[in-house]
Design an enzyme around this catalytic site. Structure first.
Site, PDB file in Angstrom:
ATOM      1  N   ASP A 148      92.860  -9.634  60.442  1.00 23.79           N
ATOM      2  CA  ASP A 148      94.282  -9.961  60.473  1.00 23.79           C
ATOM      3  C   ASP A 148      95.076  -9.092  61.442  1.00 23.79           C
ATOM      4  OD1 ASP A 148      93.887  -7.685  58.880  1.00 23.79           O
ATOM      5  OD2 ASP A 148      94.249  -8.780  57.029  1.00 23.79           O
ATOM      6  N   ASN A 180      96.784  -6.331  44.615  1.00 19.21           N
ATOM      7  CA  ASN A 180      97.074  -7.642  43.999  1.00 19.21           C
ATOM      8  C   ASN A 180      95.909  -8.615  44.147  1.00 19.21           C
ATOM      9  OD1 ASN A 180      97.144  -8.305  46.684  1.00 19.21           O
ATOM     10  ND2 ASN A 180      99.242  -9.091  46.706  1.00 19.21           N
ATOM     11  N   GLU A 240      97.326 -13.733  50.156  1.00 14.38           N
ATOM     12  CA  GLU A 240      98.007 -13.224  48.965  1.00 14.38           C
ATOM     13  C   GLU A 240      97.764 -14.170  47.781  1.00 14.38           C
ATOM     14  OE1 GLU A 240      98.916 -10.370  49.324  1.00 14.38           O
ATOM     15  OE2 GLU A 240     100.315  -9.967  50.951  1.00 14.38           O
TER      16      GLU A 240
END
Ligand code: F6R
Length: 272
Positions: free
Chosen positions: A67, A137, A144
């Protein structure tokens, strides 16, 4: 999924590095998927050491990073391009032209970057081994929670918790971008082997959800349960919420014993 629980973060880095070194020794033109962040830094140091000792060469290795932030220039210190040069590329003999990062500096259309990145991965023959960290997370890359499990490289909006975690990494609150181009979960699932590292108790909940929870986009890393060759390497702290640690350790011992008896084939036909 193979789960390897080790005593310390250093042992995790060394173990992960040995997997990569083994692959590059087997195939000097291996295609590696790389990650940024705090976790892989120690592993990269082990790779640098192996190179300096003349143990391996990266001359023909091809890399694809997971990324990059949208709107950030190659030379900006917070870019992942700068991170990779600083933490690995400048210290080894890799050919810069063989390194790929889904860059999208200011003025470029981020929506084209994803498709082009997917094409370059395909042209390189796919990724042999993808190195991953995991977000608190449960994200992998910047996929995400609620990311499509079939997603390909694309623009993603970072979660608030990710922006917070990233600013802790850089010690500069509020400096991280809010958008990134990231390989998708589908892109990661297409790689031939996955090596996920996690250290510290801050990762314990995410690791437990990824390894032992249901497959759910609420924990993107849980999608790795659908991949046939995943190794999760964790220290005791990151393993602290796993329920089946004894079993993972037993499998690991069996794997080592079988490997001693039958050699490399045993690694290709794992016992987990
Ligand atoms: C980095 C990346 C992220 C990180 C994750 C963990 O390229 O894609 O998924 O791997 O946020 O970051 P650290 O290692 O800093 O805890």
């Amino acid at each position: 999924m193979e789960v390897v629980v080790l005593d310390s973060a250093d042992a995790v880095a060394e173990y992960g590095a040995q997997r990569i070194i083994g692959l590059v020794k087997q195939n000097s033109a291996a295609v590696l998927g790389l990650a940024t962040g705090r976790t892989p830094v120690a592993l990269y140091k082990c790779l640098i050491r192996a190179y300096q000792q003349g143990d391996i060469s990266f001359q023909d290795v091809i890399t694809f990073n997971l990324d990059e932030y949208v709107g950030i220039g190659d030379d900006e210190p917070l870019s992942f391009s700068a991170f990779m040069r600083r933490e690995l590329f400048n210290a080894i003999d890799i050919n810069v032209e063989n390194t790929h990062i889904p860059k999208c500096p200011e003025g470029e259309n981020p929506f084209q970057v994803g498709e082009e990145y997917e094409r370059s991965i395909e042209l390189a023959g796919g990724i042999d081994l993808q190195l991953l960290g995991i977000g608190t997370n449960g994200h992998i890359g910047f996929n995400e929670p609620t990311s499509s499990l079939a997603s390909r490289t694309r623009v993603k909006t970072l979660a608030g918790s990710t922006i917070h975690d990233n600013s802790l990494n850089t010690n500069k609150a509020g400096v991280s971008a809010e958008l990134a181009v990231t390989m998708g979960i589908g892109t990661i699932l297409d790689t031939r082997r996955v090596l996920l590292l996690a250290t510290g108790d801050g990762k314990a909940r995410a690791i437990s959800a990824a390894v032992e929870g249901p497959v759910s986009s609420m924990c993107p890393a849980s999608a790795l349960q659908l991949h046939p060759k995943v190794t999760v390497v964790v220290d005791q702290a990151a393993a602290s919420q796993l329920q089946l640690v004894d079993y993972y350790q037993h499998v690991h011992q069996q794997q080592a014993a079988v490997q001693t008896r039958f050699g490399q084939r045993a690694v290709d036909q794992p016992l987990y």
